[in-house]
Design a protein around this motif. Structure first.
Motif, PDB file in Angstrom:
ATOM      1  N   UNK A 107      88.081  39.874  -4.482  1.00  0.00           N
ATOM      2  CA  UNK A 107      87.865  41.317  -4.564  1.00  0.00           C
ATOM      3  C   UNK A 107      86.515  41.711  -3.960  1.00  0.00           C
ATOM      4  N   UNK A 108      85.485  40.932  -4.260  1.00  0.00           N
ATOM      5  CA  UNK A 108      84.155  41.241  -3.734  1.00  0.00           C
ATOM      6  C   UNK A 108      84.123  41.158  -2.211  1.00  0.00           C
ATOM      7  N   UNK A 109      84.755  40.123  -1.661  1.00  0.00           N
ATOM      8  CA  UNK A 109      84.783  39.961  -0.208  1.00  0.00           C
ATOM      9  C   UNK A 109      85.552  41.095   0.459  1.00  0.00           C
ATOM     10  N   UNK A 110      86.688  41.448  -0.106  1.00  0.00           N
ATOM     11  CA  UNK A 110      87.485  42.536   0.461  1.00  0.00           C
ATOM     12  C   UNK A 110      86.756  43.868   0.344  1.00  0.00           C
ATOM     13  N   UNK A 112      85.751  46.098   3.582  1.00  0.00           N
ATOM     14  CA  UNK A 112      86.197  47.478   3.745  1.00  0.00           C
ATOM     15  C   UNK A 112      85.014  48.412   3.978  1.00  0.00           C
ATOM     16  N   UNK A 113      83.956  48.202   3.211  1.00  0.00           N
ATOM     17  CA  UNK A 113      82.787  49.059   3.361  1.00  0.00           C
ATOM     18  C   UNK A 113      82.188  48.930   4.759  1.00  0.00           C
ATOM     19  N   UNK A 114      82.129  47.705   5.264  1.00  0.00           N
ATOM     20  CA  UNK A 114      81.543  47.477   6.585  1.00  0.00           C
ATOM     21  C   UNK A 114      82.355  48.136   7.695  1.00  0.00           C
ATOM     22  N   UNK A 115      83.645  48.329   7.468  1.00  0.00           N
ATOM     23  CA  UNK A 115      84.521  48.892   8.500  1.00  0.00           C
ATOM     24  C   UNK A 115      84.923  50.340   8.226  1.00  0.00           C
ATOM     25  N   UNK A 116      84.322  50.935   7.224  1.00  0.00           N
ATOM     26  CA  UNK A 116      84.619  52.332   6.931  1.00  0.00           C
ATOM     27  C   UNK A 116      86.020  52.561   6.408  1.00  0.00           C
ATOM     28  N   UNK A 117      86.559  51.562   5.688  1.00  0.00           N
ATOM     29  CA  UNK A 117      87.910  51.650   5.129  1.00  0.00           C
ATOM     30  C   UNK A 117      87.818  52.050   3.669  1.00  0.00           C
ATOM     31  N   UNK A 118      88.609  53.050   3.272  1.00  0.00           N
ATOM     32  CA  UNK A 118      88.568  53.543   1.903  1.00  0.00           C
ATOM     33  C   UNK A 118      89.766  53.126   1.063  1.00  0.00           C
TER      34      UNK A 118
END
Length: 407
Positions: free
Chosen positions: A104-107, A111-117
């Protein structure tokens, strides 16, 4: 369009009525997540949504690298970006729990690094049934037996489960139909894992997966009623005092047991910054004591009140640059200087302040945010030390304790 695709499209459209610019998928290479990749790619193309796929390599099985490569090939064929997120277990703690949290932490970071919400996961109706039986075996109550939620908000990220109404067998039939392979994790036959034993018991006893999943849905509906009762009671039973929650003991005691325990558990989660409720047996034991520690919090009962404050030991090593956020709920404001850190005030810091200026009791002051420059105390807002700095605690939301159930 196939019935399976129709059902998937209906499910994900209900979760995302306004398709985002990008959707993340967690794809391990197993049958469920590969089916998710296939179905989501069709939906995303039709709705102009860019897919991004991540595979977590836990480094625990020699086959994992080949499975990651298989997912990468499928993504390349769909022109979908794919990332492998490696993790290495340090040998500490329960492996399954650590691996799950690391995933969960890695995902989340990916997501944050790629602007995915939004990230979609591959949990199915079979997973619902298995989880229900696992929790029933542990003696869980209504909350534990309630179905996994189709969507769960996690800060700025939302986890989605668009396959919850679909059976595992139907997803594999879909993969067979398009000629896609998937990886069969050998651990899925390892009876040392509880979920594997439960899965085999379902088959051996001829239990109906759909009925079990429906039971979990009924429990979720019952949980919603209980949550509503707690939210109604909270309006007259609890107040926020800076970073603490203070319950009126007389009114709290007059509530039904479930409502009372639900409120205090939610309070512990809010003060202790935990997404998971404490175990019921531990919560009941703490409520029987005049003073107890639980869930990173201290519970202190007087004749009139129950106060929940942060436990000093739980934040003793927690530091962050100041000004800025600290411990999830606090925002420190004040002049920026080189080398300033927010840490708990503690006993040494408290000794440097005037007790007459404290805004909260001693236990709360010790765990309160203070601004330090190396070993020099610069400010302690809740102890009334140096008004140049302020500590603002996030307010309880108006619908508290309406939960965002995590399981």
């Amino acid at each position: 369009m196939s019935d399976l695709r129709d059902r998937f499209d209906s499910a994900i459209t209900a979760l995302l009525p306004d398709p985002p610019h990008a959707l993340g998928l967690a794809v391990s290479g197993g049958g469920d997540s590969m089916a998710l990749l296939h179905l989501a790619s069709q939906w995303a193309t039709a709705h102009g949504c860019a897919l991004h796929v991540a595979t977590v390599d836990h480094g625990l099985r020699p086959e994992a690298r080949a499975e990651c490569a298989m997912v990468a090939r499928r993504c390349a064929g769909l022109s979908v970006p794919h990332d492998i997120l490696p993790w290495a277990w340090d040998g500490r703690g329960n492996l399954q729990d650590r691996a799950r949290q690391a995933r969960l932490d890695l995902l989340r970071g990916w997501a944050q690094a790629r602007g995915i919400n939004h990230i979609a996961l591959g949990h199915t109706r079979d997973d619902q049934a298995e989880t229900l039986l696992m929790r029933l075996k542990r003696g869980s109550g209504v909350d534990g037996l309630a179905a996994m939620a189709p969507a769960r908000h996690d800060g700025g990220l939302t986890w989605l489960r668009p396959l919850l109404d679909l059976r595992r067998s139907a997803l594999r039939d879909d993969l067979h139909g398009i000629g896609w392979d998937w990886a069969e994790d050998a651990s899925n036959a390892d009876t040392s894992y509880e979920r594997v034993r439960i899965r085999q018991a379902i088959d051996a006893l001829g239990l109906d997966v759909d009925r079990l999943a429906d039971t979990a849905a009924h429990m979720a509906a019952a949980r919603a009623v209980l949550d509503h009762a707690a939210a109604q009671a909270a309006q007259t039973v609890v107040v926020q005092d800076h970073g603490d929650l203070v319950f009126d003991r007389t009114r709290l005691a007059a509530l039904p047991a479930d409502t009372r325990e639900r409120l205090v558990a939610a309070g512990l989660c809010w003060v202790g910054q935990s997404p998971y409720r404490p175990r019921l047996i531990a919560l009941r034991a703490a409520l029987e004591s005049a003073r107890a520690t639980l869930h990173g919090c201290l519970l202190v009962q007087t004749r009139d009140s129950l106060r929940l404050c942060r436990e000093w030991n739980a934040v003793a090593d927690l530091s962050a640059p100041a000004p800025g956020p600290w411990d999830g709920r606090w925002q420190i404001e004040g002049p920026a200087e080189t080398g300033l850190l927010t840490r708990p005030l503690g006993t040494d810091g408290a000794a440097l302040t005037d007790r007459a200026s404290w805004l909260v009791p001693r236990d709360s002051v010790l765990a309160s945010p203070a601004i330090w420059q190396e070993d020099r105390l610069i400010a302690a807002p809740l102890a009334g030390f140096n008004p140049e700095f302020r500590a603002k605690c996030r307010a309880l939301p108006p619908d508290w304790p309406a939960p965002d159930h995590a399981h």
